[in-house]
Scaffold this active site. Structure first.
Site, PDB file in Angstrom:
ATOM      1  N   CYS A 197      33.880  39.919  44.168  1.00  0.00           N
ATOM      2  CA  CYS A 197      32.483  39.821  43.708  1.00  0.00           C
ATOM      3  C   CYS A 197      31.540  40.112  44.885  1.00  0.00           C
ATOM      4  O   CYS A 197      31.969  40.202  46.042  1.00  0.00           O
ATOM      5  CB  CYS A 197      32.217  38.423  43.135  1.00  0.00           C
ATOM      6  N   ILE A 232      38.678  28.052  42.542  1.00  0.00           N
ATOM      7  CA  ILE A 232      38.595  26.647  42.142  1.00  0.00           C
ATOM      8  C   ILE A 232      37.258  26.456  41.428  1.00  0.00           C
ATOM      9  O   ILE A 232      36.198  26.684  42.030  1.00  0.00           O
ATOM     10  CB  ILE A 232      38.689  25.720  43.376  1.00  0.00           C
ATOM     11  N   CYS A 237      31.574  37.560  47.800  1.00  0.00           N
ATOM     12  CA  CYS A 237      32.786  37.682  48.630  1.00  0.00           C
ATOM     13  C   CYS A 237      32.726  38.928  49.502  1.00  0.00           C
ATOM     14  O   CYS A 237      33.176  38.913  50.651  1.00  0.00           O
ATOM     15  CB  CYS A 237      34.042  37.701  47.756  1.00  0.00           C
ATOM     16  N   GLU A 245      39.024  34.621  47.374  1.00  0.00           N
ATOM     17  CA  GLU A 245      38.865  35.332  48.658  1.00  0.00           C
ATOM     18  C   GLU A 245      38.210  34.430  49.699  1.00  0.00           C
ATOM     19  O   GLU A 245      38.619  34.372  50.856  1.00  0.00           O
ATOM     20  CB  GLU A 245      37.981  36.578  48.478  1.00  0.00           C
TER      21      GLU A 245
END
Ligand code: THU
Length: 148
Positions: A97, A54, A100, A66
């Site tokens: 990334c 988002i 995450c 994630e």
């Protein structure tokens, strides 16, 4: 690279998890990057929590698929997780990334992360390989900070 497809490792239930991540990807709000990501996190008990990325007009508030899936699961009381599927439509399979990876490690531990695209390619990586020598709460305890 030895992918899951080459090894014929994709069992039906894993295929379902990838489908859930693919469906979540359709909900992505990625108007700035156009890079749509879907994630599906499977809890130990079998429940599945999905997420999409988002993006915010104030870019920094953007959140990855994630982490949406993980926050959803944790906020509903889930604490133990089996695996995570991440779907992006890239030829080279897209891994989580750095931010995450930290969050997956802290809240899910050394789970397998299944990367997939819309062409049916998949590859499974273990979190300890995605985040070698991780920082976690154990280091805080070494300085005398107590775990809550
Ligand atoms: N993104 C994810 O959702 N997961 C990743 O692992 C990589 C990046 C999102 C964040 C942003 O909305 C877009 O992809 C481009 O970076």
């Amino acid at each position: 690279m030895s992918t899951d497809n080459q090894q014929n490792l994709i069992a039906g239930d894993l295929q379902k998890l990838i489908e859930e991540a693919t469906n979540a990807r359709n909900c992505a709000l990625a108007r700035y990057s156009n890079f749509c990501v879907g994630a599906a996190l499977e809890a130990e008990g079998g429940g599945v929590f999905t997420g999409c990325n988002i993006e915010s007009a104030a870019y920094e508030q953007t959140i990855c698929a994630e982490r949406v899936a993980i926050w959803k699961a944790l906020s509903e009381g889930e604490r133990r997780f089996k695996r995570l599927a991440v779907v992006v439509d890239t030829e080279r399979l897209t891994p989580p990334c750095g931010a995450c990876r930290q969050v997956i490690w802290e809240f899910c531990g050394d789970i397998p992360v299944v990367l997939a695209n819309l062409r049916g390619d998949t590859e499974t990586l273990q979190m300890r390989d995605l985040l070698p020598r991780p920082f976690d709460a154990n280091f805080l305890e070494e300085t005398g900070v107590e775990k809550k």
